[in-house]
Scaffold this motif. Structure first.
Motif, PDB file in Angstrom:
ATOM      1  N   LEU A  35       0.819  -1.349   0.073  1.00  0.00           N
ATOM      2  CA  LEU A  35       0.198   0.046  -0.094  1.00  0.00           C
ATOM      3  C   LEU A  35       0.673   1.326   0.013  1.00  0.00           C
ATOM      4  CD1 LEU A  35      -2.532  -1.148   2.569  1.00  0.00           C
ATOM      5  CD2 LEU A  35      -2.689  -1.107   0.257  1.00  0.00           C
ATOM      6  N   ARG A  36       1.911   1.291   0.883  1.00  0.00           N
ATOM      7  CA  ARG A  36       2.787   2.643   0.628  1.00  0.00           C
ATOM      8  C   ARG A  36       4.154   2.297   0.977  1.00  0.00           C
ATOM      9  NH1 ARG A  36      -0.192   0.938   4.894  1.00  0.00           N
ATOM     10  NH2 ARG A  36       0.888   0.321   6.681  1.00  0.00           N
ATOM     11  N   THR A  37       5.241   3.178   0.834  1.00  0.00           N
ATOM     12  CA  THR A  37       6.394   2.911   1.087  1.00  0.00           C
ATOM     13  C   THR A  37       6.702   2.443   2.315  1.00  0.00           C
ATOM     14  OG1 THR A  37       6.750   4.841  -0.287  1.00  0.00           O
ATOM     15  CG2 THR A  37       8.516   4.330   0.720  1.00  0.00           C
ATOM     16  N   ASN A  38       7.811   1.430   2.535  1.00  0.00           N
ATOM     17  CA  ASN A  38       8.223   0.479   3.647  1.00  0.00           C
ATOM     18  C   ASN A  38       6.962  -0.121   4.117  1.00  0.00           C
ATOM     19  OD1 ASN A  38      10.828   1.716   3.428  1.00  0.00           O
ATOM     20  ND2 ASN A  38      10.150   3.755   4.789  1.00  0.00           N
ATOM     21  N   HIS A  39       5.902  -0.572   3.341  1.00  0.00           N
ATOM     22  CA  HIS A  39       5.150  -1.509   3.764  1.00  0.00           C
ATOM     23  C   HIS A  39       5.534  -2.939   3.573  1.00  0.00           C
ATOM     24  CE1 HIS A  39       0.699  -3.106   3.302  1.00  0.00           C
ATOM     25  NE2 HIS A  39       1.106  -3.099   4.616  1.00  0.00           N
ATOM     26  N   CYS A  40       5.392  -3.810   4.434  1.00  0.00           N
ATOM     27  CA  CYS A  40       5.887  -5.122   4.169  1.00  0.00           C
ATOM     28  C   CYS A  40       4.697  -6.128   4.112  1.00  0.00           C
ATOM     29  CB  CYS A  40       7.063  -5.274   5.253  1.00  0.00           C
ATOM     30  SG  CYS A  40       7.570  -6.838   5.110  1.00  0.00           S
ATOM     31  N   VAL A  41       4.667  -7.020   3.203  1.00  0.00           N
ATOM     32  CA  VAL A  41       3.623  -8.011   3.018  1.00  0.00           C
ATOM     33  C   VAL A  41       4.481  -9.226   2.935  1.00  0.00           C
ATOM     34  CG1 VAL A  41       2.021  -6.761   2.230  1.00  0.00           C
ATOM     35  CG2 VAL A  41       3.234  -7.747   0.811  1.00  0.00           C
ATOM     36  N   THR A  42       3.755 -10.391   3.283  1.00  0.00           N
ATOM     37  CA  THR A  42       4.135 -11.762   2.868  1.00  0.00           C
ATOM     38  C   THR A  42       3.442 -12.446   2.000  1.00  0.00           C
ATOM     39  OG1 THR A  42       4.798 -11.806   5.303  1.00  0.00           O
ATOM     40  CG2 THR A  42       4.984 -13.966   4.033  1.00  0.00           C
ATOM     41  N   VAL A  43       3.815 -13.106   1.015  1.00  0.00           N
ATOM     42  CA  VAL A  43       3.126 -13.501  -0.097  1.00  0.00           C
ATOM     43  C   VAL A  43       3.472 -15.174  -0.419  1.00  0.00           C
ATOM     44  CG1 VAL A  43       2.429 -11.355  -1.278  1.00  0.00           C
ATOM     45  CG2 VAL A  43       4.415 -12.677  -2.030  1.00  0.00           C
ATOM     46  N   GLN A  44       2.860 -15.692  -0.997  1.00  0.00           N
ATOM     47  CA  GLN A  44       3.095 -17.135  -1.181  1.00  0.00           C
ATOM     48  C   GLN A  44       4.334 -17.088  -2.574  1.00  0.00           C
ATOM     49  OE1 GLN A  44       2.434 -19.958   0.252  1.00  0.00           O
ATOM     50  NE2 GLN A  44       1.436 -18.589   1.582  1.00  0.00           N
ATOM     51  N   ASP A  45       4.879 -17.966  -2.706  1.00  0.00           N
ATOM     52  CA  ASP A  45       6.093 -18.139  -3.508  1.00  0.00           C
ATOM     53  C   ASP A  45       5.606 -18.749  -4.992  1.00  0.00           C
ATOM     54  OD1 ASP A  45       8.138 -18.034  -5.423  1.00  0.00           O
ATOM     55  OD2 ASP A  45       9.534 -19.101  -4.073  1.00  0.00           O
ATOM     56  N   THR A  46       4.749 -18.087  -5.778  1.00  0.00           N
ATOM     57  CA  THR A  46       4.109 -18.732  -6.772  1.00  0.00           C
ATOM     58  C   THR A  46       4.754 -17.995  -8.111  1.00  0.00           C
ATOM     59  OG1 THR A  46       2.331 -16.777  -6.894  1.00  0.00           O
ATOM     60  CG2 THR A  46       2.005 -19.177  -5.544  1.00  0.00           C
ATOM     61  N   PRO A  47       4.550 -18.542  -9.173  1.00  0.00           N
ATOM     62  CA  PRO A  47       5.124 -17.852 -10.519  1.00  0.00           C
ATOM     63  C   PRO A  47       4.233 -16.450 -10.470  1.00  0.00           C
ATOM     64  CG  PRO A  47       4.568 -20.307 -10.826  1.00  0.00           C
ATOM     65  CD  PRO A  47       4.120 -20.007  -9.422  1.00  0.00           C
ATOM     66  N   GLU A  48       2.962 -16.680 -10.201  1.00  0.00           N
ATOM     67  CA  GLU A  48       2.448 -15.154 -10.678  1.00  0.00           C
ATOM     68  C   GLU A  48       2.928 -14.188  -9.556  1.00  0.00           C
ATOM     69  OE1 GLU A  48      -0.631 -18.521 -11.344  1.00  0.00           O
ATOM     70  OE2 GLU A  48       1.063 -18.117  -9.501  1.00  0.00           O
ATOM     71  N   ASN A  49       3.138 -14.303  -8.293  1.00  0.00           N
ATOM     72  CA  ASN A  49       3.696 -13.593  -7.556  1.00  0.00           C
ATOM     73  C   ASN A  49       5.238 -13.035  -7.838  1.00  0.00           C
ATOM     74  OD1 ASN A  49       1.477 -13.152  -5.867  1.00  0.00           O
ATOM     75  ND2 ASN A  49       1.986 -14.606  -4.465  1.00  0.00           N
ATOM     76  N   ARG A  50       5.957 -14.110  -8.220  1.00  0.00           N
ATOM     77  CA  ARG A  50       7.419 -13.976  -8.669  1.00  0.00           C
ATOM     78  C   ARG A  50       7.435 -12.971 -10.117  1.00  0.00           C
ATOM     79  NH1 ARG A  50      12.023 -15.202  -6.131  1.00  0.00           N
ATOM     80  NH2 ARG A  50      11.666 -17.426  -5.093  1.00  0.00           N
ATOM     81  N   GLY A  51       6.264 -13.373 -10.863  1.00  0.00           N
ATOM     82  CA  GLY A  51       6.297 -12.210 -11.800  1.00  0.00           C
ATOM     83  C   GLY A  51       5.938 -10.792 -11.644  1.00  0.00           C
TER      84      GLY A  51
END
Length: 65
Positions: A35-51
């Motif tokens: 959402l904003r600068t320095n915002h941190c999220v954890t996402v699944q390591d999927t080809p889509e997210n990698r892309g």
């Protein structure tokens, strides 16, 4: 069926502002949940997210969790 791999997660931090960036790049950041600068999220390591991450590599910081 789809094979379940050990789901790795990626910790993505937005290091630069999305202001004035390409619409597609803003959409990538948004799609990853950033959402904003320095915002941190954890996402699944999927080809889509990698892309999405690869597309905005210059404004994110990625760590494997």
């Amino acid at each position: 069926g789809k094979q379940l791999m050990a789901s790795k997660e990626l910790k993505v931090t937005l290091t630069k502002s999305t202001i004035g960036r390409l619409k597609a790049h803003k959409a990538c950041a948004r799609g990853l949940g950033l959402l904003r600068t320095n915002h941190c999220v954890t996402v699944q390591d999927t080809p889509e997210n990698r892309g999405m991450i690869n597309r905005i590599y210059y404004m994110v910081n990625v760590e494997e969790v």
